[in-house]
Write a protein that holds these residues in place. Sequence first.
Motif, mmCIF file in Angstrom:
data_model
loop_
_atom_site.group_PDB
_atom_site.id
_atom_site.type_symbol
_atom_site.label_atom_id
_atom_site.label_comp_id
_atom_site.label_asym_id
_atom_site.label_seq_id
_atom_site.Cartn_x
_atom_site.Cartn_y
_atom_site.Cartn_z
ATOM 1 N N SER A 9 0.799 -1.112 -0.288
ATOM 2 C CA SER A 9 0.077 -0.251 0.036
ATOM 3 C C SER A 9 0.829 1.087 -0.057
ATOM 4 C CB SER A 9 -0.870 -0.080 1.176
ATOM 5 O OG SER A 9 -0.398 -0.409 2.358
ATOM 6 N N SER A 49 -4.797 2.590 -4.306
ATOM 7 C CA SER A 49 -6.159 2.337 -3.933
ATOM 8 C C SER A 49 -6.102 1.061 -3.469
ATOM 9 C CB SER A 49 -7.489 2.604 -4.944
ATOM 10 O OG SER A 49 -7.066 3.914 -5.273
ATOM 11 N N LEU A 51 -8.227 -1.996 -0.357
ATOM 12 C CA LEU A 51 -9.139 -2.446 0.679
ATOM 13 C C LEU A 51 -8.687 -3.631 1.335
ATOM 14 C CD1 LEU A 51 -12.651 -1.571 -0.609
ATOM 15 C CD2 LEU A 51 -11.258 -0.109 1.020
ATOM 16 N N THR A 52 -8.383 -3.696 2.450
ATOM 17 C CA THR A 52 -8.071 -5.193 3.216
ATOM 18 C C THR A 52 -9.293 -5.320 4.320
ATOM 19 O OG1 THR A 52 -5.759 -4.395 2.852
ATOM 20 C CG2 THR A 52 -6.224 -6.000 4.588
ATOM 21 N N GLY A 54 -12.104 -4.862 3.780
ATOM 22 C CA GLY A 54 -13.074 -3.737 3.868
ATOM 23 C C GLY A 54 -12.661 -2.507 4.312
ATOM 24 N N ARG A 55 -11.345 -2.606 4.747
ATOM 25 C CA ARG A 55 -10.763 -1.181 5.263
ATOM 26 C C ARG A 55 -9.450 -0.760 4.460
ATOM 27 N NH1 ARG A 55 -10.878 -4.435 9.828
ATOM 28 N NH2 ARG A 55 -8.684 -4.344 10.070
ATOM 29 N N GLU A 56 -9.085 0.428 4.805
ATOM 30 C CA GLU A 56 -7.795 0.904 4.157
ATOM 31 C C GLU A 56 -6.779 0.636 4.773
ATOM 32 O OE1 GLU A 56 -8.035 4.941 2.456
ATOM 33 O OE2 GLU A 56 -9.949 4.472 1.133
ATOM 34 N N ASP A 57 -6.545 -0.493 5.238
ATOM 35 C CA ASP A 57 -5.348 -1.069 6.048
ATOM 36 C C ASP A 57 -4.289 -1.136 5.250
ATOM 37 O OD1 ASP A 57 -7.004 -1.085 8.380
ATOM 38 O OD2 ASP A 57 -7.253 -2.899 8.637
ATOM 39 N N ASP A 93 -0.017 -1.886 12.147
ATOM 40 C CA ASP A 93 -1.273 -2.039 11.544
ATOM 41 C C ASP A 93 -1.147 -2.372 10.161
ATOM 42 O OD1 ASP A 93 -2.648 -1.278 13.910
ATOM 43 O OD2 ASP A 93 -2.318 0.669 13.521
ATOM 44 N N SER A 95 -0.875 -5.842 7.347
ATOM 45 C CA SER A 95 -1.005 -6.989 7.052
ATOM 46 C C SER A 95 0.418 -7.444 6.038
ATOM 47 C CB SER A 95 -2.185 -7.525 6.269
ATOM 48 O OG SER A 95 -2.554 -8.619 6.017
#
Length: 115
Positions: A9, A49, A51-52, A54-57, A93, A95
């Motif tokens: 990301s 862009s 989503l991990t 469902g979140r922008e982690d 925070d 992944s």
Amino acid sequence: MPHCILEYSQNLEQEVPPVDLLEAVKKACIASTLFTAEDIKLRSFPYKSFLTAGREDAFIHVILRMLSGRTLEQRKQLSHLVLDALTQFSLKDVSFSVEVCEMERDTYAKKVVLS
């Protein structure tokens, strides 16, 4: 001759330069004793862009593509060495994941064109 593809990301660039992440992957590949430094090919792709769950982690995912012929144990060791190398960075925070993919020797083609 692994192809090491680092996907991450883009927001992580503020915390760790991508070249440092690539260097960590390279050192882990060398530590595996499966490859020499000259064999390793590295590249990175930032994602603007994402989503991990469902979140922008933030995330880091490494794909290690190599010719078939290594044992399952060798591939497992490699993935864990790379994962351990990446988790040494002081990132919160995030992944982390590593995937080892085999390329079939019979269907792999390569040509180097030099000037």
